[in-house]
Write an enzyme that holds these catalytic residues in place. Sequence first.
Site, PDB file in Angstrom:
ATOM      1  N   ASP A 164      42.185   4.684 -10.874  1.00 32.30           N
ATOM      2  CA  ASP A 164      42.056   4.970 -12.299  1.00 32.30           C
ATOM      3  C   ASP A 164      42.170   3.783 -13.255  1.00 32.30           C
ATOM      4  O   ASP A 164      41.329   3.583 -14.100  1.00 32.30           O
ATOM      5  CB  ASP A 164      43.119   6.005 -12.719  1.00 32.30           C
ATOM      6  CG  ASP A 164      43.078   7.275 -11.879  1.00 32.30           C
ATOM      7  OD1 ASP A 164      42.334   7.324 -10.882  1.00 32.30           O
ATOM      8  OD2 ASP A 164      43.811   8.222 -12.218  1.00 32.30           O
ATOM      9  N   GLU A 394      54.084   8.305  -3.871  1.00 29.40           N
ATOM     10  CA  GLU A 394      52.657   8.211  -4.205  1.00 29.40           C
ATOM     11  C   GLU A 394      52.117   6.817  -3.875  1.00 29.40           C
ATOM     12  O   GLU A 394      51.035   6.656  -3.327  1.00 29.40           O
ATOM     13  CB  GLU A 394      52.478   8.529  -5.691  1.00 29.40           C
ATOM     14  CG  GLU A 394      51.029   8.555  -6.137  1.00 29.40           C
ATOM     15  CD  GLU A 394      50.879   9.008  -7.591  1.00 29.40           C
ATOM     16  OE1 GLU A 394      51.915   9.120  -8.297  1.00 29.40           O
ATOM     17  OE2 GLU A 394      49.731   9.255  -8.020  1.00 29.40           O
TER      18      GLU A 394
HETATM   19  C1  DGY Z   1      45.207  11.975 -13.076  1.00 29.88           C
HETATM   20  O1  DGY Z   1      45.243  13.021 -13.732  1.00 29.88           O
HETATM   21  O2  DGY Z   1      45.996  11.052 -13.186  1.00 29.88           O
HETATM   22  C2  DGY Z   1      44.220  11.849 -12.024  1.00 29.88           C
HETATM   23  O3  DGY Z   1      44.249  10.619 -11.386  1.00 29.88           O
HETATM   24  C3  DGY Z   1      42.862  12.214 -12.467  1.00 29.88           C
HETATM   25  O4  DGY Z   1      42.187  12.508 -11.322  1.00 29.88           O
END
Ligand code: DGY
Length: 423
Positions: A164, A394
């Site tokens: 992200d 995570e």
């Molecule tokens: C989040 O909501 O952080 C996710 O990575 C989107 O897929």
Amino acid sequence: MTTDLTKEAHSILRSNDRGGYTIPTKGLYPFQWNWDSAFVALGFATFDEGRAWQEIESLFEGQWENGFLPHIVFRKDDPTYFPGPKEWGTARHHWMPTSGISQPPVLATIIRNLYERNKTDSSLLKLRQIVPKIFKWHNWYHKNRDPHAKGFIATAHPWETGRDNLPDWDEPLNNVDISDLEPYVRRDIAHVNQEMRPQKFDYDRYVRLVHFGRDCSWNDHTIAQQNPFWVADVGLTCILLRADRDLKILTEEIGAVDLSKHLSAWIDKGEEGLDRLWHDGVLGYTSFDCRSGRHSNMLNAGTILPFYAGCVPSQRVDALLSHMERWWKRCRFGIPSFDPDHTLFDSIRYWRGPVWAVMNWLIARGLEDEGYEDYSKRIIDNTVALIEGAGFRENFCPATGIGCGGHDFSWTAAIWLDLQARK
Ligand code: DGY
């Protein structure tokens, strides 16, 4: 300790099971995510093969008519997550609420793995049902995320890359106009330490891009032409190339000759496209902003994925291996998601530094397949040490090994199980 962790990994997958599909972690991610589920299937395959196939089948309940496989299958709303089904507005495309972007297509590779672990009449039957669906999804990717047949895969949203807030996206995200963005409330930072999450700069643009897609009814042509963020990603390009190779083998297994021919053409094209992402200035594969025509000059864990894609020319091998060597001098645990020598490196902030077990799995697989076992082993040993030290988090700080982000994370548990099963 190993046995205890294996038991714990089983129980994480069981307790994140919502009845046929698995959430990544409680609180932060309350729905079914695409590449998370693929890795979850890999984990289930080590102790419950039927449940592994079920995870994949349930993910495909979210597939649209045009082959698109969304990054989130919502099923129902949950006010603890933002942006939910209303923000995505995909109702006219599918009976079940989903997001409007996809995610890295690791699924074909994992299905090949699952099938080859235990070739039976019943798994062959599953393969016959699932392969045409995956083919449709890959077709969607090639057609809509590479509309000019360059061979590399572009993306309309950082979330689609699965990585992200990689610093590579910072500059392209500057093109996203947020002047008409309506106020919204982030939910992620209610679940997880803010320092470990993307910043407001990123989130404002993530939300705006969701609205762009919604406002054009997720029209793939409009998105390819006008989406303010349109960036070729080394990660997506390599993962799809590898998945095409694995899917080709699966199509041959079920005698689908016509599909196999398309895959050969996509593989040739993918090899060409990946070559275009090579950047001589930094001696690595880097992303390319298709709107500005500029290559990023940053290196990240994705830079090493071309081994996984089975496509590193011999004259480039040393450069890629030496990037990893350099990173290990800076960080005790590899592979950091972003170059630790860069000023934008942040050891605990999501994809700007932390180590992810799934990325390590992909990178290690590639290195092993291409004959660089020492590197692969070192990465696997690092992954095991991180989980032994911090549990099923995570992601992990590459310098200290502390766990970051969510707890009891499904895909970290799944990678642990697969690594143990391979011993
Ligand atoms: C989040 O909501 O952080 C996710 O990575 C989107 O897929």
